[in-house]
Write an enzyme that holds these catalytic residues in place. Structure first.
Site, mmCIF file in Angstrom:
data_model
loop_
_atom_site.group_PDB
_atom_site.id
_atom_site.type_symbol
_atom_site.label_atom_id
_atom_site.label_comp_id
_atom_site.label_asym_id
_atom_site.label_seq_id
_atom_site.Cartn_x
_atom_site.Cartn_y
_atom_site.Cartn_z
ATOM 1 N N PRO A 198 9.894 -4.280 -0.358
ATOM 2 C CA PRO A 198 11.008 -3.976 0.548
ATOM 3 C C PRO A 198 10.564 -3.964 2.009
ATOM 4 C CG PRO A 198 10.986 -2.462 -1.306
ATOM 5 C CD PRO A 198 9.704 -3.238 -1.386
ATOM 6 N N LYS A 240 0.849 -1.188 0.000
ATOM 7 C CA LYS A 240 0.000 0.000 0.000
ATOM 8 C C LYS A 240 0.887 1.242 0.000
ATOM 9 C CE LYS A 240 0.573 1.768 4.329
ATOM 10 N NZ LYS A 240 1.548 2.866 4.316
ATOM 11 N N ASP A 267 -2.443 -1.034 10.699
ATOM 12 C CA ASP A 267 -2.855 -0.988 9.294
ATOM 13 C C ASP A 267 -3.148 -2.363 8.695
ATOM 14 O OD1 ASP A 267 -0.253 -1.877 9.223
ATOM 15 O OD2 ASP A 267 0.462 -0.395 7.787
ATOM 16 N N ALA A 270 0.704 -6.509 5.037
ATOM 17 C CA ALA A 270 0.076 -7.166 3.891
ATOM 18 C C ALA A 270 0.209 -8.688 3.994
ATOM 19 C CB ALA A 270 0.693 -6.667 2.590
ATOM 20 N N GLY A 322 4.903 -6.176 5.805
ATOM 21 C CA GLY A 322 4.603 -7.122 6.878
ATOM 22 C C GLY A 322 3.122 -7.206 7.167
#
Length: 286
Positions: A94, A11, A136, A104, A102
Site C-alpha cells: 500500500p 518493512k 530509510d 523499497a 516507495g
C-alpha cells in the site's frame, strides 16, 4: 543480461523512538526495522537510452518525482554505463502506509541496476547515493533486522529474528510522513523508552520479549489523524495476536501470531472490508 525481475520487500518497525529535532528539520530517531514478505515486484529492462517508468498502479507518479525513477537517475549519474532502462513496478505494498513501499522500490531499482549492468555493488557508495533520496532507503537495500539511528540512515545489523507470523492491516487512509511528525510535535509528547533493553533482547536472547518497550512514539499522532488505527488494533488483539503495533508513520498496523494459520484465519475473518489486509512473515536480509 537484458532484463531481470526482483522483489522490493516492505518493512515494519518493531520499535520507533523519536528524539530531538535536528537543525536540518529532521528528528533524531532510534528504530528497529524488519523486512517482511509483502513485496512489490520490479522488472528492469535495458533500453537504448533514457529512463522510462510504468506501473500496475494508477496512483503513482511516473516521472522523476517517483523515488524509483530518482534511484535510476542517481545510478546513471554515478556510473559510466551506456544505454538506459525501462522500469515496471508491480505494486503490492500500500502507498503512504508506513511500510516503506516507495523506499523499497528505490533501493530495489538501485540494487537491480548494478546487477543488470554487471557492476560491482560497492555497498558504502550505494548507501550514500540512496541516503540522498530518503532516510530509510539505505536500509531497504538489504533489509533484515536492523537498529537504525540518525534520520534512519545509520544502520547496525542485528541477529536475524526467528520467523514471525504476521497480519498487516492498512486502513483506506493515506498518511503523509511529514504530516504525522508535525502532529507529533504539536502534541509535544515526551518519549519514555528503554532502548538498551530492546537491543539486549535482540542481540543476546533467543526469544523476543514483547513486554519490553517495543512501541512507536508516532502512534498517538497517527491515531489522532486516523482514529481507525485504534479500532484495527483492538480487532487484532481480539483475534488472538500476541503483539500489535503501528508501523512507521502509519496507518498500517501489524500483528504477530504464534502460528501462520492463526494469521491466515484472522485475515479470512477480518470484518472491515475496506482495509488492505494480508498475512505475511518476517524475512532475513537479502
Amino acid at each position: 543480461m537484458d532484463s531481470l525481475v526482483l522483489n522490493a520487500p516492505a518493512k515494519i518497525n518493531l520499535a520507533l523512538q523519536v528524539q530531538k529535532l535536528r537543525e536540518d528539520g529532521f528528528h533524531e530517531l532510534k528504530m528497529i526495522m524488519q523486512s517482511i514478505s509483502l513485496a512489490d515486484k520490479i522488472k528492469l529492462s535495458k533500453s537504448s537510452e533514457g529512463i522510462s517508468l510504468s506501473s500496475s498502479s494508477n496512483e503513482l507518479p511516473l516521472d522523476n518525482s517517483n523515488l524509483a525513477f530518482k534511484a535510476a537517475e542517481s545510478f546513471f549519474s554515478a556510473n559510466q554505463v551506456e544505454g538506459g532502462v525501462e522500469i515496471y513496478l508491480e505494486k503490492n505494498i500500500p502507498i503512504a502506509a508506513g511500510l516503506a513501499g516507495g523506499s523499497a522500490d528505490a533501493a530495489a531499482v538501485m540494487r537491480g541496476l548494478y546487477k543488470l549492468f554487471e557492476l560491482e555493488e560497492q555497498t558504502a557508495k550505494v548507501k550514500s547515493l540512496l541516503a540522498q533520496l530518503g532516510s530509510d532507503i539505505p536500509y531497504c537495500l538489504h533489509g533484515g533486522t536492523v537498529y537504525a539511528t540518525g534520520r534512519g540512515e545509520v544502520l547496525e545489523q542485528l541477529p536475524e529474528l526467528d520467523k514471525k507470523h504476521l497480519l498487516v492491516v492498512t486502513p483506506a487512509v493515506k498518511l503523509a510522513t511529514p504530516t504525522v511528525y508535525k502532529q507529533y510535535d504539536n502534541l509535544a509528547a515526551e518519549s519514555e523508552f528503554n532502548f538498551e533493553a530492546i537491543l539486549k533482547n535482540l542481540k543476546f536472547e533467543e526469544k523476543v520479549n514483547w513486554s519490553l518497550d517495543y512501541k512507536n512514539d508516532l502512534q498517538p499522532a497517527a491515531e489522532s489523524l486516523c482514529p481507525q488505527i485504534k479500532e484495527v488494533e483492538e480487532l487484532l488483539k481480539e483475534s488472538g495476536a500476541e503483539f500489535t503495533l503501528l508501523s512507521g508513520s502509519g496507518p498500517s498496523v501489524f500483528a504477530v501470531y504464534p502460528l501462520a494459520k492463526q494469521a491466515e484465519q484472522a485475515a479470512k475473518n477480518w470484518p472491515r472490508k475496506t482495509d488492505f489486509i494480508t498475512a505475511a512473515e518476517t524475512i532475513p536480509s537479502y
